[in-house]
Design a protein around this motif. Structure first.
Motif, PDB file in Angstrom:
ATOM      1  N   GLY A 151     -20.370  -5.297  -2.022  1.00 15.51           N
ATOM      2  CA  GLY A 151     -19.682  -5.872  -3.354  1.00 15.51           C
ATOM      3  C   GLY A 151     -19.476  -4.936  -4.321  1.00 15.51           C
ATOM      4  N   GLU A 152     -20.164  -4.215  -4.760  1.00 15.59           N
ATOM      5  CA  GLU A 152     -19.879  -3.149  -5.851  1.00 15.59           C
ATOM      6  C   GLU A 152     -18.614  -2.169  -5.323  1.00 15.59           C
ATOM      7  OE1 GLU A 152     -22.216  -0.039  -8.753  1.00 15.59           O
ATOM      8  OE2 GLU A 152     -23.326  -2.055  -8.100  1.00 15.59           O
ATOM      9  N   PRO A 153     -19.078  -1.265  -4.250  1.00 13.68           N
ATOM     10  CA  PRO A 153     -17.836  -0.536  -3.954  1.00 13.68           C
ATOM     11  C   PRO A 153     -16.730  -1.225  -3.618  1.00 13.68           C
ATOM     12  CG  PRO A 153     -19.656  -0.674  -2.382  1.00 13.68           C
ATOM     13  CD  PRO A 153     -20.348  -1.050  -3.610  1.00 13.68           C
ATOM     14  N   VAL A 154     -16.608  -2.498  -3.191  1.00 12.46           N
ATOM     15  CA  VAL A 154     -15.455  -2.985  -2.689  1.00 12.46           C
ATOM     16  C   VAL A 154     -14.644  -3.192  -3.899  1.00 12.46           C
ATOM     17  CG1 VAL A 154     -14.136  -5.296  -1.801  1.00 12.46           C
ATOM     18  CG2 VAL A 154     -16.119  -4.025  -0.545  1.00 12.46           C
ATOM     19  N   ARG A 155     -15.479  -3.966  -5.215  1.00 11.05           N
ATOM     20  CA  ARG A 155     -14.708  -4.237  -6.259  1.00 11.05           C
ATOM     21  C   ARG A 155     -14.360  -3.051  -6.977  1.00 11.05           C
ATOM     22  NH1 ARG A 155     -18.317  -8.538  -5.905  1.00 11.05           N
ATOM     23  NH2 ARG A 155     -17.141 -10.533  -6.187  1.00 11.05           N
ATOM     24  N   GLU A 156     -15.002  -2.006  -6.990  1.00  8.81           N
ATOM     25  CA  GLU A 156     -14.345  -0.662  -7.397  1.00  8.81           C
ATOM     26  C   GLU A 156     -13.092  -0.303  -6.674  1.00  8.81           C
ATOM     27  OE1 GLU A 156     -16.107   3.842  -7.942  1.00  8.81           O
ATOM     28  OE2 GLU A 156     -17.422   2.165  -7.364  1.00  8.81           O
ATOM     29  N   ALA A 157     -12.860  -0.414  -5.379  1.00  6.24           N
ATOM     30  CA  ALA A 157     -11.884   0.093  -4.699  1.00  6.24           C
ATOM     31  C   ALA A 157     -10.761  -0.937  -5.124  1.00  6.24           C
ATOM     32  CB  ALA A 157     -12.363  -0.254  -3.162  1.00  6.24           C
ATOM     33  N   ALA A 158     -10.905  -2.238  -5.224  1.00  2.00           N
ATOM     34  CA  ALA A 158      -9.733  -2.994  -5.632  1.00  2.00           C
ATOM     35  C   ALA A 158      -9.572  -2.598  -7.228  1.00  2.00           C
ATOM     36  CB  ALA A 158     -10.324  -4.612  -5.597  1.00  2.00           C
TER      37      ALA A 158
ATOM     38  N   CYS B  60       0.711  -1.272   0.233  1.00  2.00           N
ATOM     39  CA  CYS B  60       0.023  -0.143   0.244  1.00  2.00           C
ATOM     40  C   CYS B  60       0.985   1.427   0.044  1.00  2.00           C
ATOM     41  CB  CYS B  60      -0.978   0.112   1.557  1.00  2.00           C
ATOM     42  SG  CYS B  60      -1.870   1.445   1.357  1.00  2.00           S
ATOM     43  N   ILE B  61       0.585   2.119  -0.732  1.00  5.64           N
ATOM     44  CA  ILE B  61       1.280   3.649  -0.920  1.00  5.64           C
ATOM     45  C   ILE B  61       0.371   4.506  -0.325  1.00  5.64           C
ATOM     46  CG2 ILE B  61       2.713   2.919  -2.898  1.00  5.64           C
ATOM     47  CD1 ILE B  61       0.898   4.223  -4.773  1.00  5.64           C
ATOM     48  N   GLY B  62      -0.696   4.284   0.068  1.00  3.36           N
ATOM     49  CA  GLY B  62      -1.291   5.455   0.824  1.00  3.36           C
ATOM     50  C   GLY B  62      -2.095   6.187   0.015  1.00  3.36           C
TER      51      GLY B  62
ATOM     52  N   CYS C  80      -7.295   0.722  -6.916  1.00  4.42           N
ATOM     53  CA  CYS C  80      -6.012   0.845  -6.226  1.00  4.42           C
ATOM     54  C   CYS C  80      -4.834   0.837  -7.139  1.00  4.42           C
ATOM     55  CB  CYS C  80      -5.915  -0.347  -5.159  1.00  4.42           C
ATOM     56  SG  CYS C  80      -4.442  -0.343  -4.317  1.00  4.42           S
ATOM     57  N   PRO C  81      -3.971   1.699  -6.996  1.00  2.00           N
ATOM     58  CA  PRO C  81      -2.955   1.728  -7.956  1.00  2.00           C
ATOM     59  C   PRO C  81      -1.747   0.710  -7.694  1.00  2.00           C
ATOM     60  CG  PRO C  81      -2.761   3.565  -6.396  1.00  2.00           C
ATOM     61  CD  PRO C  81      -3.965   2.926  -6.227  1.00  2.00           C
ATOM     62  N   ALA C  82      -1.847   0.292  -6.322  1.00  2.00           N
ATOM     63  CA  ALA C  82      -0.896  -0.902  -5.974  1.00  2.00           C
ATOM     64  C   ALA C  82      -1.339  -2.363  -6.086  1.00  2.00           C
ATOM     65  CB  ALA C  82      -0.297  -0.435  -4.690  1.00  2.00           C
TER      66      ALA C  82
END
Ligand code: SF4
Length: 64
Positions: free
Chosen positions: A45-52, A10-12, A55-57
């Motif tokens: 589910g949808e927001p978590v998949r979007e977050a994944a 994670c790069i924060g 995520c640039p890292a």
């Protein structure tokens, strides 16, 4: 749904928290990801998949 994270990568950048604030938080000191719930309810589910995806890292893995 189950979530795995690799905090060491994670790069924060914080996109995960913006996408799914009920599931992810950031460490106040260095901005790294904090997983609030590794088995969130179906409505996350949808927001978590979007977050994944955002995520640039590639820290976040959705297991199922
Ligand atoms: S989006 Fe990725 S790199 Fe940024 S804080 Fe979240 S897990 Fe870390």
């Amino acid at each position: 749904m189950r979530i795995d994270i690799d905090v060491a990568k994670c790069i924060g950048a914080g996109q995960c928290v913006m996408a799914a604030p009920e599931v992810f938080d950031q460490n106040e000191d260095n901005g790294t990801i904090i997983l609030l719930n590794d088995s969130p309810p179906a409505d996350q589910g949808e927001p978590v998949r979007e977050a994944a995806m955002m995520c640039p890292a590639s820290v976040i893995t959705v297991v199922d």
